[in-house]
Motif scaffolding. Structure first.
Motif, PDB file in Angstrom:
ATOM      1  N   ILE A  12      18.370   7.589  89.583  1.00 45.55           N
ATOM      2  CA  ILE A  12      18.383   6.149  89.847  1.00 45.55           C
ATOM      3  C   ILE A  12      16.993   5.540  89.690  1.00 45.55           C
ATOM      4  O   ILE A  12      16.859   4.384  89.294  1.00 45.55           O
ATOM      5  N   ASP A  13      15.957   6.306  89.977  1.00 47.30           N
ATOM      6  CA  ASP A  13      14.592   5.780  89.864  1.00 47.30           C
ATOM      7  C   ASP A  13      14.257   5.368  88.429  1.00 47.30           C
ATOM      8  O   ASP A  13      13.492   4.433  88.214  1.00 47.30           O
ATOM      9  N   TYR A  14      14.833   6.048  87.458  1.00 49.96           N
ATOM     10  CA  TYR A  14      14.623   5.686  86.055  1.00 49.96           C
ATOM     11  C   TYR A  14      15.518   4.528  85.641  1.00 49.96           C
ATOM     12  O   TYR A  14      15.114   3.672  84.866  1.00 49.96           O
ATOM     13  N   LEU A  15      16.734   4.512  86.152  1.00 48.67           N
ATOM     14  CA  LEU A  15      17.725   3.543  85.690  1.00 48.67           C
ATOM     15  C   LEU A  15      17.589   2.163  86.311  1.00 48.67           C
ATOM     16  O   LEU A  15      17.917   1.165  85.680  1.00 48.67           O
ATOM     17  N   ARG A  16      17.102   2.073  87.528  1.00 49.72           N
ATOM     18  CA  ARG A  16      17.054   0.760  88.180  1.00 49.72           C
ATOM     19  C   ARG A  16      15.987  -0.159  87.587  1.00 49.72           C
ATOM     20  O   ARG A  16      15.887  -1.321  87.946  1.00 49.72           O
ATOM     21  N   GLU A  17      15.201   0.353  86.665  1.00 52.12           N
ATOM     22  CA  GLU A  17      14.206  -0.473  85.976  1.00 52.12           C
ATOM     23  C   GLU A  17      14.843  -1.373  84.909  1.00 52.12           C
ATOM     24  O   GLU A  17      14.190  -2.255  84.373  1.00 52.12           O
ATOM     25  N   TYR A  18      16.118  -1.136  84.604  1.00 50.72           N
ATOM     26  CA  TYR A  18      16.826  -1.898  83.574  1.00 50.72           C
ATOM     27  C   TYR A  18      17.678  -2.996  84.205  1.00 50.72           C
ATOM     28  O   TYR A  18      18.070  -2.896  85.364  1.00 50.72           O
ATOM     29  N   ASP A  19      17.993  -4.011  83.410  1.00 51.86           N
ATOM     30  CA  ASP A  19      18.865  -5.092  83.874  1.00 51.86           C
ATOM     31  C   ASP A  19      20.324  -4.828  83.539  1.00 51.86           C
ATOM     32  O   ASP A  19      21.212  -5.262  84.271  1.00 51.86           O
ATOM     33  N   ARG A  20      20.583  -4.152  82.390  1.00 53.59           N
ATOM     34  CA  ARG A  20      21.959  -3.927  81.933  1.00 53.59           C
ATOM     35  C   ARG A  20      22.134  -2.476  81.484  1.00 53.59           C
ATOM     36  O   ARG A  20      21.446  -2.027  80.586  1.00 53.59           O
ATOM     37  N   LEU A  21      23.086  -1.794  82.117  1.00 54.89           N
ATOM     38  CA  LEU A  21      23.360  -0.387  81.832  1.00 54.89           C
ATOM     39  C   LEU A  21      24.835  -0.160  81.539  1.00 54.89           C
ATOM     40  O   LEU A  21      25.684  -0.895  82.032  1.00 54.89           O
ATOM     41  N   VAL A  22      25.108   0.900  80.786  1.00 54.14           N
ATOM     42  CA  VAL A  22      26.477   1.375  80.597  1.00 54.14           C
ATOM     43  C   VAL A  22      26.509   2.843  80.979  1.00 54.14           C
ATOM     44  O   VAL A  22      25.700   3.631  80.488  1.00 54.14           O
ATOM     45  N   GLU A  23      27.447   3.195  81.869  1.00 50.30           N
ATOM     46  CA  GLU A  23      27.654   4.599  82.220  1.00 50.30           C
ATOM     47  C   GLU A  23      28.816   5.142  81.408  1.00 50.30           C
ATOM     48  O   GLU A  23      29.904   4.572  81.408  1.00 50.30           O
ATOM     49  N   ILE A  24      28.576   6.247  80.721  1.00 46.50           N
ATOM     50  CA  ILE A  24      29.601   6.927  79.928  1.00 46.50           C
ATOM     51  C   ILE A  24      30.327   7.923  80.824  1.00 46.50           C
ATOM     52  O   ILE A  24      29.697   8.753  81.462  1.00 46.50           O
ATOM     53  N   GLY A  25      31.649   7.842  80.866  1.00 48.70           N
ATOM     54  CA  GLY A  25      32.448   8.823  81.593  1.00 48.70           C
ATOM     55  C   GLY A  25      32.200   8.834  83.084  1.00 48.70           C
ATOM     56  O   GLY A  25      31.826   9.865  83.642  1.00 48.70           O
ATOM     57  N   ILE A  26      32.446   7.726  83.754  1.00 48.77           N
ATOM     58  CA  ILE A  26      32.171   7.641  85.193  1.00 48.77           C
ATOM     59  C   ILE A  26      33.013   8.617  86.009  1.00 48.77           C
ATOM     60  O   ILE A  26      32.566   9.120  87.026  1.00 48.77           O
ATOM     61  N   GLY A  27      34.212   8.917  85.545  1.00 47.27           N
ATOM     62  CA  GLY A  27      35.060   9.839  86.303  1.00 47.27           C
ATOM     63  C   GLY A  27      35.278   9.348  87.716  1.00 47.27           C
ATOM     64  O   GLY A  27      35.475   8.165  87.963  1.00 47.27           O
TER      65      GLY A  27
END
Length: 135
Positions: A12-27
């Motif tokens: 999460i520390d790397y990802l929260r720096e972005y405004d828009r994300l897509v998660e592949i295969g959330i399951g």
């Protein structure tokens, strides 16, 4: 005695720096998407099966092997957890087409099937592919 793993960043520390994300295969693992949404990150979760997602997370049924490019078009980064090797290249292609950075983890001893940069995180190893869009 200090545990050095506690000081390691989490995915999460790397990802929260972005405004828009897509998660592949959330399951069924929606905790990361929920935490990102709570941190005011716009998250779209995808999976080949319909999935319940937390408030603030958009869900789209999509297959990364035969993707709908519109799902990923505005993403700054694409991420996946426990991504199997046979999906590394298709996921990289999706990220490349969106001009987005790809972050992913694998299961156990699976090694990346694409060129990556490795980051040590609490959860293990985070693989990062900063693919440039093909002309």
């Amino acid at each position: 005695m200090c545990d050095s793993r506690r000081r390691s960043p989490a995915m999460i520390d790397y990802l929260r720096e972005y405004d828009r994300l897509v998660e592949i295969g959330i399951g069924r693992r929606a905790d990361l998407a929920a935490a990102l949404a709570k941190a005011d990150v716009a998250v779209t979760a995808t999976d080949v099966y319909p999935r319940a997602v937390p408030d603030g997370v958009r869900f789209v049924r999509d297959d990364v092997v035969d993707p709908d490019p519109d799902v990923y078009a505005d993403a700054e980064a694409v991420y996946a957890r426990n991504l199997p090797p046979e999906l590394h290249r298709p996921t990289l292609e999706v990220a490349r087409e969106a001009d987005a950075t790809l972050y992913f983890t694998t299961l156990g001893g699976d090694q990346p099937a694409i060129p990556v940069e490795r980051k040590t995180i609490r959860e293990g190893t985070l693989y990062v592919a900063r693919a440039e869009r093909r002309s």
